[in-house]
Design a protein around this motif. Structure first.
Motif, PDB file in Angstrom:
ATOM      1  N   TRP A   1       0.819  -1.220   0.000  1.00 10.44           N
ATOM      2  CA  TRP A   1       0.000   0.000   0.000  1.00 10.44           C
ATOM      3  C   TRP A   1       0.849   1.265   0.000  1.00 10.44           C
ATOM      4  O   TRP A   1       0.410   2.326  -0.457  1.00 10.44           O
ATOM      5  CB  TRP A   1      -0.903   0.018   1.241  1.00 10.44           C
ATOM      6  CG  TRP A   1      -0.130  -0.065   2.522  1.00 10.44           C
ATOM      7  CD1 TRP A   1       0.279  -1.190   3.163  1.00 10.44           C
ATOM      8  CD2 TRP A   1       0.359   1.040   3.297  1.00 10.44           C
ATOM      9  NE1 TRP A   1       0.992  -0.878   4.293  1.00 10.44           N
ATOM     10  CE2 TRP A   1       1.054   0.486   4.408  1.00 10.44           C
ATOM     11  CE3 TRP A   1       0.284   2.427   3.173  1.00 10.44           C
ATOM     12  CZ2 TRP A   1       1.674   1.283   5.361  1.00 10.44           C
ATOM     13  CZ3 TRP A   1       0.885   3.221   4.137  1.00 10.44           C
ATOM     14  CH2 TRP A   1       1.568   2.655   5.216  1.00 10.44           C
ATOM     15  N   LEU A   2       2.093   1.180   0.508  1.00 11.40           N
ATOM     16  CA  LEU A   2       2.884   2.383   0.738  1.00 11.40           C
ATOM     17  C   LEU A   2       3.332   3.072  -0.549  1.00 11.40           C
ATOM     18  O   LEU A   2       3.138   4.291  -0.688  1.00 11.40           O
ATOM     19  CB  LEU A   2       4.085   2.054   1.625  1.00 11.40           C
ATOM     20  CG  LEU A   2       4.958   3.242   2.044  1.00 11.40           C
ATOM     21  CD1 LEU A   2       4.109   4.267   2.801  1.00 11.40           C
ATOM     22  CD2 LEU A   2       6.122   2.766   2.915  1.00 11.40           C
ATOM     23  N   PRO A   3       3.933   2.369  -1.535  1.00 12.96           N
ATOM     24  CA  PRO A   3       4.354   3.083  -2.751  1.00 12.96           C
ATOM     25  C   PRO A   3       3.206   3.767  -3.473  1.00 12.96           C
ATOM     26  O   PRO A   3       3.360   4.882  -3.972  1.00 12.96           O
ATOM     27  CB  PRO A   3       4.967   1.961  -3.605  1.00 12.96           C
ATOM     28  CG  PRO A   3       5.383   0.913  -2.631  1.00 12.96           C
ATOM     29  CD  PRO A   3       4.332   0.953  -1.562  1.00 12.96           C
ATOM     30  N   GLY A   4       2.045   3.117  -3.537  1.00 15.95           N
ATOM     31  CA  GLY A   4       0.899   3.728  -4.187  1.00 15.95           C
ATOM     32  C   GLY A   4       0.404   4.959  -3.456  1.00 15.95           C
ATOM     33  O   GLY A   4      -0.120   5.891  -4.074  1.00 15.95           O
ATOM     34  N   LEU A   5       0.574   4.982  -2.130  1.00 21.20           N
ATOM     35  CA  LEU A   5       0.176   6.147  -1.341  1.00 21.20           C
ATOM     36  C   LEU A   5       1.100   7.327  -1.622  1.00 21.20           C
ATOM     37  O   LEU A   5       0.663   8.472  -1.720  1.00 21.20           O
ATOM     38  CB  LEU A   5       0.200   5.785   0.148  1.00 21.20           C
ATOM     39  CG  LEU A   5      -0.298   6.854   1.112  1.00 21.20           C
ATOM     40  CD1 LEU A   5      -1.791   7.095   0.925  1.00 21.20           C
ATOM     41  CD2 LEU A   5      -0.007   6.438   2.561  1.00 21.20           C
ATOM     42  N   ILE A   6       2.399   7.032  -1.783  1.00 16.50           N
ATOM     43  CA  ILE A   6       3.376   8.083  -2.029  1.00 16.50           C
ATOM     44  C   ILE A   6       3.271   8.604  -3.460  1.00 16.50           C
ATOM     45  O   ILE A   6       3.377   9.799  -3.715  1.00 16.50           O
ATOM     46  CB  ILE A   6       4.798   7.550  -1.754  1.00 16.50           C
ATOM     47  CG1 ILE A   6       4.934   7.166  -0.270  1.00 16.50           C
ATOM     48  CG2 ILE A   6       5.854   8.581  -2.134  1.00 16.50           C
ATOM     49  CD1 ILE A   6       6.233   6.465   0.065  1.00 16.50           C
ATOM     50  N   ALA A   7       3.069   7.703  -4.413  1.00 19.52           N
ATOM     51  CA  ALA A   7       2.992   8.073  -5.833  1.00 19.52           C
ATOM     52  C   ALA A   7       1.753   7.433  -6.447  1.00 19.52           C
ATOM     53  O   ALA A   7       1.844   6.381  -7.090  1.00 19.52           O
ATOM     54  CB  ALA A   7       4.263   7.645  -6.565  1.00 19.52           C
ATOM     55  N   PRO A   8       0.573   8.021  -6.257  1.00 17.46           N
ATOM     56  CA  PRO A   8      -0.674   7.384  -6.711  1.00 17.46           C
ATOM     57  C   PRO A   8      -0.789   7.241  -8.216  1.00 17.46           C
ATOM     58  O   PRO A   8      -1.597   6.462  -8.699  1.00 17.46           O
ATOM     59  CB  PRO A   8      -1.763   8.322  -6.162  1.00 17.46           C
ATOM     60  CG  PRO A   8      -1.074   9.630  -5.923  1.00 17.46           C
ATOM     61  CD  PRO A   8       0.334   9.297  -5.558  1.00 17.46           C
ATOM     62  N   GLY A   9      -0.001   7.965  -8.999  1.00 18.87           N
ATOM     63  CA  GLY A   9      -0.084   7.880 -10.448  1.00 18.87           C
ATOM     64  C   GLY A   9       0.643   6.686 -11.036  1.00 18.87           C
ATOM     65  O   GLY A   9       0.545   6.429 -12.241  1.00 18.87           O
ATOM     66  N   LEU A  10       1.364   5.938 -10.206  1.00 23.43           N
ATOM     67  CA  LEU A  10       2.108   4.787 -10.701  1.00 23.43           C
ATOM     68  C   LEU A  10       1.174   3.684 -11.179  1.00 23.43           C
ATOM     69  O   LEU A  10       0.073   3.524 -10.646  1.00 23.43           O
ATOM     70  CB  LEU A  10       2.998   4.219  -9.590  1.00 23.43           C
ATOM     71  CG  LEU A  10       4.311   4.920  -9.272  1.00 23.43           C
ATOM     72  CD1 LEU A  10       4.946   4.271  -8.050  1.00 23.43           C
ATOM     73  CD2 LEU A  10       5.272   4.853 -10.458  1.00 23.43           C
ATOM     74  N   LEU A  11       1.617   2.938 -12.187  1.00 20.48           N
ATOM     75  CA  LEU A  11       0.958   1.690 -12.516  1.00 20.48           C
ATOM     76  C   LEU A  11       0.966   0.820 -11.273  1.00 20.48           C
ATOM     77  O   LEU A  11       1.961   0.760 -10.547  1.00 20.48           O
ATOM     78  CB  LEU A  11       1.711   1.006 -13.663  1.00 20.48           C
ATOM     79  CG  LEU A  11       1.047  -0.198 -14.331  1.00 20.48           C
ATOM     80  CD1 LEU A  11      -0.153   0.251 -15.157  1.00 20.48           C
ATOM     81  CD2 LEU A  11       2.060  -0.911 -15.230  1.00 20.48           C
ATOM     82  N   ALA A  12      -0.142   0.159 -10.997  1.00 15.70           N
ATOM     83  CA  ALA A  12      -0.252  -0.612  -9.757  1.00 15.70           C
ATOM     84  C   ALA A  12       0.866  -1.645  -9.631  1.00 15.70           C
ATOM     85  O   ALA A  12       1.420  -1.858  -8.556  1.00 15.70           O
ATOM     86  CB  ALA A  12      -1.624  -1.293  -9.684  1.00 15.70           C
TER      87      ALA A  12
END
Length: 508
Positions: free
Chosen positions: A92-103
């Motif tokens: 959950w953490l990388p997506g929280l920091i950079a929400p525009g990333l491909l999942a």
């Protein structure tokens, strides 16, 4: 005052300075791991191409995070769930920091701490089997700089979790302190490895060899094996117990089962053929591994066989030899990510045999041997690895997926069929979970079919990716969607194009 105090003088107070711990191993292993980890993280979103397996494990981790069970669809005991439960703890953490990333890119970043642990454990195991510092460092770098590791190590595979835990079990079994809790922890770590990816079970004999060599026959060995077995059974029994409590241990009408999945894996799953048969799946897979890194695979296989005669190297050599034997068996199923389990043991074997060769020479001759090894590494290994490592650091193979995800996020929620790479991107964009359908489930899941009484006509869009187009003949509903839809957006080159296709409600 006691009699003893009267007879013996009191000891003089110690004036010696406290002994400082040697932290060379710590600094060396952490420093090298940091370098390799930086290379692993560089361009992790761009290379390699996201696979459907990665999306599946990431979606299953999402289901655990959100209390949806062990998977985003009915969990059918395909693999034990502990690996993606671990992934759920940090994905959950990388997506929280950079929400525009491909999942999938965010999920890959969540794998970096695990890979750091694996690199450190390669060094620790090397030291505990008696390698000098320089050889343990060579093992770490041989593992971490291999183009195969910089490719497969970036991806979200269950094998990565399993191999780290089996390395931890080896390190604990080889503990110099020989405390019983270390051996119990080794058993628990081995159980976690198996519950992360069941195929790692074949390496268990290597841990037992390490345990045997590291204990005394008449004193600690029986207790050590008892402690190891306790840790292994107590942790390992949770999975079958879970299935038993849910009434899913044995096959039956109307439910999935643990033994049913085992029967499928062992008896019903089609094999990959022999690696020696040209054109077979296993042969093609071997050539793809050799394309990325023939150096470590060939040198590692030779070093593994040679290391079997070296007592201290035997636990690592047994692990590598078993993995070679399993890959060589005719007719078995050989998955693409199998090599993830092989790489660390090959790297340690190469370093160990090199250290043994160097030790055979007199001290004044050793520098000559090391110089020859350095020259060979610079002239033979480095040019081969440079090509693969450079591609890993520069290629952008996921640009089409990124554009497709961005397009889907901008659309109003609808019923869309996707591969599992894009499933979580759609859910994160606000699409209702029951209206984002993994294409495999259209024809293979009765619950999904029940939600679509009109069949393919109840679908608004299908995202056609290489995975979706791979074998549509076995999935009639997917074939119908591809035949009765038109392209409204496309991304990427022709050989890997991703198409957003709008479904016509009338047959074409």
């Amino acid at each position: 005052m006691t009699i003893l105090e009267l007879v013996e003088p009191a000891p003089a107070p110690s004036t010696a300075a406290p002994v400082r711990k040697d932290r060379t191993d710590l600094y060396l292993s952490v420093g090298l791991t940091t370098v390799v980890l930086a290379l692993l993280a560089w361009n992790i979103a761009g290379f390699p191409t996201a696979s459907d397996d990665e999306g599946t494990y990431l979606a299953q981790a999402w289901a655990v995070q959100h209390g949806k069970g062990l998977a985003h669809y009915t969990y059918w005991y395909d693999h034990p769930p502990l690996a993606w439960i671990q992934l759920a703890a940090g994905s959950w953490l990388p997506g929280l920091i950079a929400p525009g990333l491909l999942a999938v890119a965010a999920g890959r970043m969540a794998m970096l701490p695990l890979q750091a642990a694996g690199l450190l454990l390669v060094y620790v195991v090397g030291r505990r089997i008696g390698l000098p510092r320089w050889a343990a460092a060579v093992g770490l770098l041989t593992y971490g700089l291999s183009p195969l590791f910089l490719t497969m190590g970036r991806q979200i595979y269950l094998d990565s979790f399993a191999v780290v835990w089996i390395l931890a079990a080896l390190a604990l079994a080889l503990t110099p302190r020989k405390h019983l809790w270390h051996f119990a922890a080794a058993g628990a770590a081995a159980a976690v490895a198996v519950l992360s990816k069941e195929t790692i079970l074949v390496i268990l004999p290597a841990v037992l060899v390490a345990l045997w060599q590291n204990t005394a026959r008449s004193t600690t060995r029986p207790w050590a094996f008892g402690a190891f077995a306790s840790g292994l059974v107590l942790v390992g029994c949770f999975y079958p117990l879970y299935a038993l409590l849910r009434g899913e241990l044995f096959p039956g009408e109307g439910h999935v089962s643990l033994f049913g999945a085992i029967q499928f894996q062992l008896g019903s799953r089609s094999g990959s053929g022999s690696i020696f048969t040209a054109g077979s799946g296993a042969n093609s897979l071997l050539h793809s591994w050799l394309y990325y890194d023939s150096v470590l695979l060939v040198a590692g296989a030779v070093a593994t066989v040679a290391a079997l005669v070296l007592r201290r190297m035997r636990p690592v050599a047994v692990a590598g030899a078993i993995l070679i034997a399993v890959a060589l068996r005719p007719g078995g199923y050989l998955p693409a990510m199998y090599v993830v389990q092989v790489l660390p043991f090959f790297a340690i074997a190469v370093a160990g045999v090199l250290a043994w060769v160097v030790s055979r020479f007199q001290s004044w001759q050793r520098w000559s041997v090391i110089a020859v090894a350095v020259v060979l590494a610079a002239t033979v290994v480095a040019p081969r690895w440079y090509v693969g490592d450079r591609r890993a650091l520069t290629a952008n193979d996921n640009a089409a997926y990124v554009e497709a995800a961005r397009y889907l996020r901008a659309q109003p929620p609808s019923t869309v069929v996707v591969d599992d790479v894009l499933w979580l991107d759609c859910v994160n964009a606000g699409y209702p979970q029951d209206r984002v359908i993994w294409f495999y489930k259209l024809d293979l899941d009765s619950e999904v079919a029940a939600r679509l009484p009109g069949g393919w006509r109840d679908v608004d869009y299908i995202v056609s990716t290489p995975a979706v187009r791979q074998d549509p003949g076995t999935l009639p509903t997917v074939s119908a969607l591809l035949e009765n839809s038109t392209v409204i957006a496309s991304f990427g080159p022709a050989d890997g194009v991703i198409e957003i296709r709008q479904v016509s409600k009338e047959p074409s």
